[in-house]
Scaffold this active site. Structure first.
Site, PDB file in Angstrom:
ATOM      1  N   ASP A  47     -79.282-134.240  27.452  1.00 28.79           N
ATOM      2  CA  ASP A  47     -79.868-134.639  28.726  1.00 28.79           C
ATOM      3  C   ASP A  47     -81.357-134.916  28.486  1.00 28.79           C
ATOM      4  O   ASP A  47     -81.940-134.419  27.515  1.00 28.79           O
ATOM      5  CB  ASP A  47     -79.669-133.503  29.736  1.00 28.79           C
ATOM      6  CG  ASP A  47     -80.418-133.722  31.028  1.00 28.79           C
ATOM      7  OD1 ASP A  47     -80.247-134.787  31.647  1.00 28.79           O
ATOM      8  OD2 ASP A  47     -81.194-132.820  31.405  1.00 28.79           O
ATOM      9  N   ASP A  49     -84.151-135.263  31.398  1.00 21.31           N
ATOM     10  CA  ASP A  49     -85.103-134.662  32.332  1.00 21.31           C
ATOM     11  C   ASP A  49     -85.102-133.140  32.242  1.00 21.31           C
ATOM     12  O   ASP A  49     -84.066-132.488  32.468  1.00 21.31           O
ATOM     13  CB  ASP A  49     -84.781-135.092  33.760  1.00 21.31           C
ATOM     14  CG  ASP A  49     -84.928-136.591  33.952  1.00 21.31           C
ATOM     15  OD1 ASP A  49     -85.461-137.248  33.042  1.00 21.31           O
ATOM     16  OD2 ASP A  49     -84.511-137.087  35.009  1.00 21.31           O
ATOM     17  N   ASP A 222     -80.427-128.807  30.915  1.00 20.26           N
ATOM     18  CA  ASP A 222     -81.126-127.776  31.677  1.00 20.26           C
ATOM     19  C   ASP A 222     -80.466-127.490  33.015  1.00 20.26           C
ATOM     20  O   ASP A 222     -80.830-126.526  33.685  1.00 20.26           O
ATOM     21  CB  ASP A 222     -82.560-128.233  31.962  1.00 20.26           C
ATOM     22  CG  ASP A 222     -82.597-129.321  33.024  1.00 20.26           C
ATOM     23  OD1 ASP A 222     -83.181-129.098  34.105  1.00 20.26           O
ATOM     24  OD2 ASP A 222     -82.023-130.402  32.799  1.00 20.26           O
TER      25      ASP A 222
END
Length: 295
Positions: A47, A49, A222
């Site tokens: 991922d 961001d 996250d």
């Protein structure tokens, strides 16, 4: 009109397959990122961001576009507010995702693909390059050194995501695909944003295309929103996790890596995302813009 769950799943599949197709087309024919004999059936998926990059890549991109007068300060304030809510609350919500989608599509409609690609190069160098988490970048390099391909997987437009991947020396990127005709964006997406289930479909699609064994693959994120993607691979790692993902990682015995120098996931605050001054300035500018517009 209410969208059925079947239609949402189908839209996610379309988005995932389109993203995988675009990623394979953009990746180098001979993978120059591999410096050791290639491991052809294993790969890593990251991922972007708050996993690979501090904050949201689309927000940083929006800042760069606002500086170039693509839209007004009020729109930028909206992006900043969504970022603030995400970092304080620790999770995204569908309404904010939809709002981001509509705003993003509104400012690319009618623009040329070439123009956005060129701007993405500039804005990455200006606003994103120094926001890469060194720890996450080292994890990606670990996979490259093992001869594995490394893909970014993000809701960010695939053009920007591909530039981030290239700048980091990675294999390529799976991102949101915007429809274009004759090199000009139509303002529509192919499927939907690459988010949630769509990411999992994209990973499955590229695994099928590239002959990967998902049991030998690793995914990093996250956010609890990426549990579908984390669940389709053999090894899941929570990086800088939000509270819900931290709890799920603990329950499922997933590894956790936190590069935020001791800050707790739900208390990290806005400073690590865009800087308190920048956020306050964006919101204040938006309010001032709207006051001026009413007067």
């Amino acid at each position: 009109m209410r969208t059925s769950s079947t239609e949402q799943i189908d839209s996610a599949k379309v988005a995932g397959r389109a993203s995988a197709k675009a990623a394979v087309a953009a990746a180098p024919v001979q993978d120059a990122t591999l410096t050791t004999p290639p491991d052809l059936t294993a790969a890593a998926f990251f991922d972007v961001d708050n996993t690979m990059m501090m904050g949201a890549s689309l927000f940083h991109f929006a800042r760069g576009l606002a500086a170039r007068k693509f839209f007004n300060a009020g729109d930028l304030a909206g992006f900043a507010w969504q970022q603030l809510k995400f970092r304080v609350g620790g999770r995204e919500n569908p309404q904010d995702i939809q709002a981001s989608r509509e705003l993003a599509l509104s400012f690319v409609a009618g623009r040329s693909v070439e123009e956005l690609v060129n701007l993405s190069e500039e804005i990455y160098d200006e606003l994103m390059a120094d926001r890469i988490w060194a720890g996450t970048r080292a994890l990606a390099q670990m996979h490259l050194d093992a001869g594995q391909r490394v893909w970014l997987v993000t809701a960010t437009p695939v053009e920007l995501a591909s530039i981030i991947a290239r700048k980091l020396g990675l294999t390529g990127a799976l991102g949101t695909v915007s429809e274009s005709e004759d090199g000009v964006y139509t303002g529509r997406l192919v499927g939907e944003m690459l988010h949630g289930r769509a990411k999992a479909h994209a990973v499955r699609a590229i695994a099928a295309s590239e002959g990967l064994d998902l049991r030998r693959c690793t995914a990093y994120s996250d956010s609890a929103n990426d549990i579908p993607m984390l669940s389709v691979v053999g090894t899941a790692v929570a990086v800088n996790p939000d509270q819900r993902l931290r709890e799920i990682a603990r329950a499922r015995d997933w590894e956790v890596r936190d590069f935020r120098t001791g800050r707790k996931a739900v208390r990290i605050g806005l400073n690590s995302v865009l800087g308190a001054g920048a956020a306050a300035g964006a919101v204040a500018a938006g309010m001032a813009y709207r006051r001026r517009d009413r007067s």
